[in-house]
Design a protein around this motif. Structure first.
Motif, PDB file in Angstrom:
ATOM      1  N   LYS A  98      35.034  86.482  37.046  1.00  0.00           N
ATOM      2  CA  LYS A  98      34.701  85.849  35.772  1.00  0.00           C
ATOM      3  C   LYS A  98      33.653  84.746  35.931  1.00  0.00           C
ATOM      4  CE  LYS A  98      36.785  83.429  31.835  1.00  0.00           C
ATOM      5  NZ  LYS A  98      38.057  82.918  31.258  1.00  0.00           N
ATOM      6  N   GLY A  99      32.547  84.871  35.185  1.00  0.00           N
ATOM      7  CA  GLY A  99      31.501  83.861  35.173  1.00  0.00           C
ATOM      8  C   GLY A  99      30.532  83.914  36.333  1.00  0.00           C
ATOM      9  N   LYS A 100      30.764  84.799  37.295  1.00  0.00           N
ATOM     10  CA  LYS A 100      29.880  84.868  38.457  1.00  0.00           C
ATOM     11  C   LYS A 100      28.640  85.711  38.158  1.00  0.00           C
ATOM     12  CE  LYS A 100      32.913  84.025  42.394  1.00  0.00           C
ATOM     13  NZ  LYS A 100      34.004  83.374  41.692  1.00  0.00           N
ATOM     14  N   ARG A 101      27.563  85.396  38.834  1.00  0.00           N
ATOM     15  CA  ARG A 101      26.361  86.217  38.789  1.00  0.00           C
ATOM     16  C   ARG A 101      26.565  87.444  39.674  1.00  0.00           C
ATOM     17  NH1 ARG A 101      22.343  86.139  35.344  1.00  0.00           N
ATOM     18  NH2 ARG A 101      21.060  86.982  37.031  1.00  0.00           N
ATOM     19  N   THR A 102      26.107  88.596  39.189  1.00  0.00           N
ATOM     20  CA  THR A 102      26.323  89.833  39.931  1.00  0.00           C
ATOM     21  C   THR A 102      25.691  89.798  41.312  1.00  0.00           C
ATOM     22  OG1 THR A 102      24.381  90.795  38.836  1.00  0.00           O
ATOM     23  CG2 THR A 102      26.532  91.253  37.861  1.00  0.00           C
ATOM     24  N   SER A 116      25.300  87.452  43.291  1.00  0.00           N
ATOM     25  CA  SER A 116      25.956  86.556  44.237  1.00  0.00           C
ATOM     26  C   SER A 116      27.140  87.205  44.934  1.00  0.00           C
ATOM     27  CB  SER A 116      26.425  85.277  43.528  1.00  0.00           C
ATOM     28  OG  SER A 116      27.524  85.551  42.667  1.00  0.00           O
ATOM     29  N   GLY A 129      23.005  90.118  36.119  1.00  0.00           N
ATOM     30  CA  GLY A 129      23.714  89.649  34.935  1.00  0.00           C
ATOM     31  C   GLY A 129      24.898  88.788  35.309  1.00  0.00           C
ATOM     32  N   GLU A 130      25.745  88.494  34.303  1.00  0.00           N
ATOM     33  CA  GLU A 130      26.916  87.633  34.484  1.00  0.00           C
ATOM     34  C   GLU A 130      28.180  88.360  34.052  1.00  0.00           C
ATOM     35  OE1 GLU A 130      28.851  83.561  32.561  1.00  0.00           O
ATOM     36  OE2 GLU A 130      26.690  83.907  32.415  1.00  0.00           O
ATOM     37  N   VAL A 144      29.497  93.085  31.749  1.00  0.00           N
ATOM     38  CA  VAL A 144      28.468  92.234  32.347  1.00  0.00           C
ATOM     39  C   VAL A 144      27.358  92.090  31.319  1.00  0.00           C
ATOM     40  CG1 VAL A 144      26.672  92.084  34.110  1.00  0.00           C
ATOM     41  CG2 VAL A 144      28.981  92.807  34.745  1.00  0.00           C
ATOM     42  N   ASN A 170      23.847  91.673  30.881  1.00  0.00           N
ATOM     43  CA  ASN A 170      22.647  91.808  31.706  1.00  0.00           C
ATOM     44  C   ASN A 170      21.586  90.796  31.275  1.00  0.00           C
ATOM     45  OD1 ASN A 170      23.857  94.074  32.992  1.00  0.00           O
ATOM     46  ND2 ASN A 170      23.145  95.396  31.336  1.00  0.00           N
ATOM     47  N   ASP A 171      20.661  90.528  32.168  1.00  0.00           N
ATOM     48  CA  ASP A 171      19.622  89.533  31.883  1.00  0.00           C
ATOM     49  C   ASP A 171      18.721  89.939  30.729  1.00  0.00           C
ATOM     50  OD1 ASP A 171      20.641  87.936  33.844  1.00  0.00           O
ATOM     51  OD2 ASP A 171      19.051  88.319  35.322  1.00  0.00           O
TER      52      ASP A 171
END
Length: 212
Positions: free
Chosen positions: A23-27, A29, A37-38, A71, A73-74
């Motif tokens: 939850k809340g993490k950047r993909t 990472s 995305g997130e 997710v 996406n950006d």
């Protein structure tokens, strides 16, 4: 003879743990093979419900279910993610239908859907495959001072991978049509290799139920 029941409670606990972690993490990472995305995971999955689809048969079809995770996406589109605890490469086609059902419900939602309409650009599975077990802290024996003792702390280790599923709504819509054809047609003969059919056949032989 009875087929195994799905989803023992341990899998639900792992599923909740994965949602809390992502939850809340950047993909990029955590799983760099994923689209950028997130993670928008929630502990209580939101219901998604589609509009009614006309598949050209007597029956009308709509889809309703809970999405594990989205997710964002950006580019402001969405990726639909489902968490699995297993090695699933042999079952990608089966899980692809589940993801497509969620995707169509998200892109063509009814007014009852808890998730607003969005464009689905990617779909995939985040799969955790346990491979090892270990103790992170030893337990403490019961004593007059510590009557309950202290349990040991243990954990599973393993690998986690992302598996992309190709988006193909026309093929999934054809699959829905075939499902409706089966449901509206005559009851097919039991398949001798089907464990569910064998279970029902044995129940019928034992006088508990009938196949038709």
């Amino acid at each position: 003879y009875r087929p195994r029941a799905p989803f023992p409670s341990i899998f639900n606990k792992i599923d909740l743990g994965m949602k809390e972690f992502f939850k809340g993490k950047r993909t990029e990472s955590v799983l760099p093979d994923m689209p950028l995305g997130e993670f928008l995971c929630e502990e209580d999955d939101a219901w998604v419900e589609s509009e009614i689809f006309d598949v050209g048969k007597d029956s009308l079809v709509y889809i309703r279910g809970k999405i594990d995770c989205l997710v964002l996406n950006d580019d402001q589109t969405y990726s639909i993610i489902d968490f699995k605890t297993s090695e699933i490469s042999r079952y990608l086609s089966m899980y692809s239908r589940q993801l497509h059902a969620y995707g169509m419900a998200l892109e063509f939602p009814s007014k009852k859907s808890e998730i607003v309409q969005g464009v689905v650009k990617h779909m995939g599975l985040v799969c955790y495959e346990p491979q090892g077990f270990g103790f992170s802290k030893s337990g403490v024996k019961k004593s007059p001072e510590n009557k309950k003792g202290t349990p040991a702390s243990a954990s599973l280790t393993g690998i986690c991978q992302y598996h992309e599923v190709e988006k193909n709504f026309p093929a999934f819509f054809l699959y829905l049509t075939e499902v409706v054809e089966v449901l509206e047609g005559e009851i097919p003969n039991p398949d001798p290799d089907c464990s569910h059919c064998n279970y029902l056949r044995q129940a019928e032989m034992d006088g508990y139920s009938k196949l038709s």
